[in-house]
Every structure is written in C-alpha cells, then in structure tokens.
Enzyme design. Structure first.
Site, PDB file in Angstrom:
ATOM      1  N   TYR A  25      -2.037  44.061  20.238  1.00 49.06           N
ATOM      2  CA  TYR A  25      -2.695  44.951  21.269  1.00 49.06           C
ATOM      3  C   TYR A  25      -4.691  45.242  21.631  1.00 49.06           C
ATOM      4  O   TYR A  25      -5.412  44.142  22.218  1.00 49.06           O
ATOM      5  CB  TYR A  25      -2.051  45.693  21.820  1.00 49.06           C
ATOM      6  CG  TYR A  25      -3.121  47.112  23.086  1.00 49.06           C
ATOM      7  CD1 TYR A  25      -2.917  46.418  24.087  1.00 49.06           C
ATOM      8  CD2 TYR A  25      -3.288  48.033  22.268  1.00 49.06           C
ATOM      9  CE1 TYR A  25      -4.066  47.202  24.805  1.00 49.06           C
ATOM     10  CE2 TYR A  25      -4.476  48.886  22.926  1.00 49.06           C
ATOM     11  CZ  TYR A  25      -4.457  48.703  24.296  1.00 49.06           C
ATOM     12  OH  TYR A  25      -5.415  49.317  25.082  1.00 49.06           O
ATOM     13  N   GLN A 129     -15.266  57.320  29.441  1.00 53.51           N
ATOM     14  CA  GLN A 129     -15.554  56.029  30.435  1.00 53.51           C
ATOM     15  C   GLN A 129     -14.577  56.294  31.612  1.00 53.51           C
ATOM     16  O   GLN A 129     -13.471  56.691  31.723  1.00 53.51           O
ATOM     17  CB  GLN A 129     -15.279  55.003  29.554  1.00 53.51           C
ATOM     18  CG  GLN A 129     -14.721  53.383  29.874  1.00 53.51           C
ATOM     19  CD  GLN A 129     -13.456  53.571  29.563  1.00 53.51           C
ATOM     20  OE1 GLN A 129     -12.408  53.585  29.783  1.00 53.51           O
ATOM     21  NE2 GLN A 129     -12.947  52.707  31.430  1.00 53.51           N
ATOM     22  N   ARG A 166      -3.113  38.184  28.678  1.00 51.45           N
ATOM     23  CA  ARG A 166      -2.873  38.189  27.273  1.00 51.45           C
ATOM     24  C   ARG A 166      -1.722  37.855  26.838  1.00 51.45           C
ATOM     25  O   ARG A 166      -1.167  38.729  26.893  1.00 51.45           O
ATOM     26  CB  ARG A 166      -3.685  39.890  26.909  1.00 51.45           C
ATOM     27  CG  ARG A 166      -5.065  39.810  27.936  1.00 51.45           C
ATOM     28  CD  ARG A 166      -5.500  41.596  27.100  1.00 51.45           C
ATOM     29  NE  ARG A 166      -6.119  41.770  27.783  1.00 51.45           N
ATOM     30  CZ  ARG A 166      -7.490  43.131  27.796  1.00 51.45           C
ATOM     31  NH1 ARG A 166      -5.792  44.063  27.493  1.00 51.45           N
ATOM     32  NH2 ARG A 166      -7.602  43.409  28.914  1.00 51.45           N
ATOM     33  N   HIS A 277     -15.797  42.846  27.080  1.00 53.50           N
ATOM     34  CA  HIS A 277     -14.724  43.690  26.771  1.00 53.50           C
ATOM     35  C   HIS A 277     -13.533  43.348  25.639  1.00 53.50           C
ATOM     36  O   HIS A 277     -13.183  43.339  25.715  1.00 53.50           O
ATOM     37  CB  HIS A 277     -13.607  43.313  28.378  1.00 53.50           C
ATOM     38  CG  HIS A 277     -12.723  44.384  28.580  1.00 53.50           C
ATOM     39  ND1 HIS A 277     -13.362  46.169  29.101  1.00 53.50           N
ATOM     40  CD2 HIS A 277     -11.597  45.427  27.432  1.00 53.50           C
ATOM     41  CE1 HIS A 277     -12.536  46.653  29.304  1.00 53.50           C
ATOM     42  NE2 HIS A 277     -11.520  46.298  28.476  1.00 53.50           N
ATOM     43  N   ARG A 280     -11.553  40.406  26.046  1.00 56.94           N
ATOM     44  CA  ARG A 280     -10.134  40.414  26.880  1.00 56.94           C
ATOM     45  C   ARG A 280     -10.139  39.982  28.453  1.00 56.94           C
ATOM     46  O   ARG A 280      -8.943  40.274  28.866  1.00 56.94           O
ATOM     47  CB  ARG A 280      -9.463  42.037  26.337  1.00 56.94           C
ATOM     48  CG  ARG A 280      -9.922  42.381  25.532  1.00 56.94           C
ATOM     49  CD  ARG A 280     -10.143  43.661  24.568  1.00 56.94           C
ATOM     50  NE  ARG A 280      -8.578  44.567  24.871  1.00 56.94           N
ATOM     51  CZ  ARG A 280      -7.210  44.124  24.037  1.00 56.94           C
ATOM     52  NH1 ARG A 280      -7.380  43.929  23.357  1.00 56.94           N
ATOM     53  NH2 ARG A 280      -6.375  45.173  24.021  1.00 56.94           N
TER      54      ARG A 280
END
Ligand SMILES: Cc1cc2nc3c(=O)[nH]c(=O)nc-3n(C[C@H](O)[C@H](O)[C@H](O)COP(=O)(O)O)c2cc1C
Length: 389
Positions: A25, A129, A166, A277, A280
């Site tokens: 991950y 965030q 992903r 990112h 990703r």
C-alpha cells in the site's frame, strides 16, 4: 537485522516487518507506476555543482515559512492510515517531528485523530490535511477541530477528486474480494507487527472520521469511504467558503501545472505543494523534479513553494530546493522509518537527512538553505561545456 545507513534501508526493514498489504500500500503507485519511479529517478539525475574554498565553516539549515522559523526545510507530509504501520503511529511520528522542530501533517484519513495527536505530542507544529469531500458541513467541522487543536497550517489536497487505480492493492488484498481474510493471514506471518499494531495498536479506526463513520470504521470503510465521498464536481469558485472558515496559512497540495499554480495564487492560497501524490494518482504525469521549475517561475515570487515525491536523502532535499522549492515534504520515507523503528526511526531519519544536507551543502560551497537556488546545479554549466566541445 537490517543495518540502517540510508532511507532505502528503512524501506527494507519495513518490508521485513509489515504484512504485505501494508508494505505494498505504501510502496506502490497508480497503474504501471511509471510516474512513481520517475519521481525518484529524475530527482536523482539532478546534478549539483561541486564548489571548493567557499568558507562553509558554518551551515545554516533554517528557513522561514509563513512567518515561522523552521530549523530544517522539511515537514512530514500527510499519509493515510499511518497508525497501521506502528502502534498509534501518527502520534509517534508527531513526537519525532516535535523533537526536530518541524511540522507534522496529519491526514484526514489518519488512524489517530487530531485530538489524540495533540494530546500525545503537545509541542508539535501541527498541520492538518483536508480532502475535498461531498459533505461540506463535515469539512467545516474538521477545520474547526484542527483550529481547536492549534493547527498552524491547512494543507488542502486537490489531486484526489477520485482515488487513483492501484493494481498492487488488489494483488495484496488491501482492496478487493477476500481482502479481510487475506490481510489476517498475512498478519499472522508477521508476529512483531501483529503484536504491536494488530493487537496493542487498536482501535484501528479512522480517528478524524469517527463522527461520520461511527465506531466500526476500519480498513474496509477506508477504501469505500474514499471512493464514495470525494467530490469531483468542485471548482475553485466553489471554495470561497474555505477561505472564510480557515484564516491561517492555506497550502494547496497536488499542483503539477503552472496554470493551476496561478489559479491557486489567484484563489488566495499562501502555499503550494508541487506533488503528484507520490505517483499514486495519475500515472504518466511528469515527475515533480521536472514539473517544479516551471511552477517556481510562475508563482515562486508570490507563494511559499513546497515539493514532495521521491525524496530519499538529504541530497534530494537540496535538489528540490535548488529546483525552486522552499520546503520539502516526506511521504514514504517517514512511513518506512516509522514501520521499522517507530518514533526512534523517524527521529533517526530526520537526523540522517540533516547530516546529509550539511555534507552536501559543504561540498557544494553553499552555507545557507535560503541561498540554495538553481546556481548550485551543474546544469547551469551546460552552456560552457557545449562551447568547449
Ligand atoms: C501510503 C500513502 C498514503 C498517502 N496518503 C495521503 C493522504 O492521506 N493525503 C494526502 O494529501 N496525501 C497522501 N499521500 C501522498 C503523500 O502526502 C506525498 O504526496 C507522497 O507520498 C510523496 O511521495 P514520496 O512518498 O515518494 O515521498 C500518501 C502517500 C502514501 C505513500
């Protein structure tokens, strides 16, 4: 045992300790992972000028962001479910950041809540965030909670109107059918992690989302919640309310294009994070090292520019600064260090970066972080080399 001399060693130690679904991950990216790899490779290709006899007896690594002095031009960036990598992992990382006087950015989708991180790391310079979610009332509530916990900057992530695709997460059992059973099986093969996080690291909930997800929120809800709640219908002008809800420094994260950078400046953000990112989201976009100079040219005089993506050493931090950033965020690097050695690992990582930066700056003949710019890059010599051949 892995001997830790560099960030890649933390990665190897994390691989040994974590169940596969968690290691992959963090380690993986979108589609063919080309952009993710280019982030690292393009940054490593940036060559520094070696300079000698420049009086570098004392090196100053400090800089100023939004009227705050930071001793190192580095912040820990936001990563989701950091608390699955080590017991109450976000608190541990925040404590290490506090020890070095640098900001720690807590993700919307962290395991530990804003309140838990503040209680566990009272002195940390906390950034929060925020993702764009459909429920504006919930966003307002999160901002109010961030304020109440003394957050000093809001990092507003705009490059996730939908989660990237992903493949590794499907292969590993992080998502897709049979996920929970496969994850449990993998955890059994990693007893150190299973004891520290699987058993003693509970609850495995998304702390900031408890008010919407309820007590049972866990890994399955994580992926589902992300997919269901991001808002792809949003434009800059829909965000006026945010400027009113948050009156501190606003940093837009996930800018890769100079036109978007100008829009962010026009919107009134004080900071930008040039980022894809970590590769990703949209595979095939340029690496951060390639995108950064044009954005620095477009808005560097008006905004505080940060960059993340592929930073794996103190040398890489210096490279990002030379390409136009005033600060650098770490992503996978701190997750690996956390997974490998907890708070001590993140502490060690930051000390390593600091030491490497000092050596690089000494050999580049540059004694202040604030003096790092494109003139320290070897590319500025290309013209002369061409004339000689
Ligand atoms: C496992 C993981 C989870 C992440 N979660 C978030 C997140 O919740 N919010 C966010 O804005 N960025 C998130 N990111 C992106 C990072 O903040 C950062 O942009 C990226 O990791 C930088 O690339 P690097 O890991 O190669 O340094 C995540 C990245 C990783 C690797």
């Amino acid at each position: 045992m892995t001997i830790i001399a560099a960030i890649d060693d933390f990665r190897e130690a994390a691989r040994r300790r974590l169940p596969r679904f968690l290691f992959d991950y963090a380690d993986g990216g979108a589609l063919g992972e080309h952009t993710m790899r280019r982030n690292v490779a393009d940054l490593q290709d940036v060559a520094i000028r070696q300079r000698v006899l420049q009086d570098v007896a004392s090196i100053d690594l400090s800089t100023r962001w939004f009227a705050q002095t930071v001793p190192l031009p580095v912040a820990l960036g936001p990563v989701g479910i950091g608390g699955m990598f080590r017991r109450r992992g976000e608190v541990q990382a925040a404590r290490a950041a506090a020890r070095h006087g640098i900001p720690f950015t807590l993700s919307t989708v962290a395991i530990c809540s804003l309140e838990e991180v503040r209680a566990g790391a009272p002195d940390v310079n906390l950034w929060f965030q925020l993702y764009i979610v459909r429920d504006r009332g919930f966003m307002r509530e999160l901002i109010a909670r961030a304020k109440a916990q003394g957050a000093t900057a809001l990092v507003f992530t705009v490059d996730m109107p939908t989660p990237g695709i992903r493949h590794r997460d499907l292969h590993s059992g992080m998502s897709g059918p049979g996920g929970p059973a496969r994850r449990a099986l993998q955890a059994m093969g990693k007893p150190g992690w299973a004891w520290d996080v699987g058993l003693r690291g509970r609850p495995h909930q998304l702390g900031n989302l408890l008010p919407v997800l309820g007590r049972d929120s866990g890994m399955n809800d994580y992926i589902g919640w992300l997919a269901d709640n991001f808002d792809p219908g949003i434009r800059w002008r829909d965000l006026d309310w945010l400027r009113e809800a948050w009156d501190g420094p606003l940093i837009i994260k996930g800018i890769l294009d100079p036109v978007d950078a100008r829009d962010a400046a026009a919107y009134g953000a004080q900071g930008l994070i040039v980022s894809n990112h970590g590769g990703r989201q949209l595979d095939g976009v340029p690496s951060v090292a390639r995108a950064l100079p044009a954005i620095a040219d477009a808005v560097g005089d008006r905004m505080t520019l940060f960059a993340d993506g592929g930073v794996r050493s103190g040398l890489d931090v210096v490279r990002m600064l030379a390409l136009g950033a005033q600060g650098v965020l770490l992503g996978r690097a701190w997750l690996w260090a956390l997974a490998a050695e907890g708070e001590e690992g993140v502490d060690r990582l930051l000390s390593m970066l600091e030491k490497e930066m000092r050596v690089v700056m000494t050999l580049a003949g540059c004694n202040r972080v604030t003096a790092i710019d494109r003139t320290i890059l070897a590319e500025s010599l290309t013209y002369h080399e061409e004339r000689l051949t």
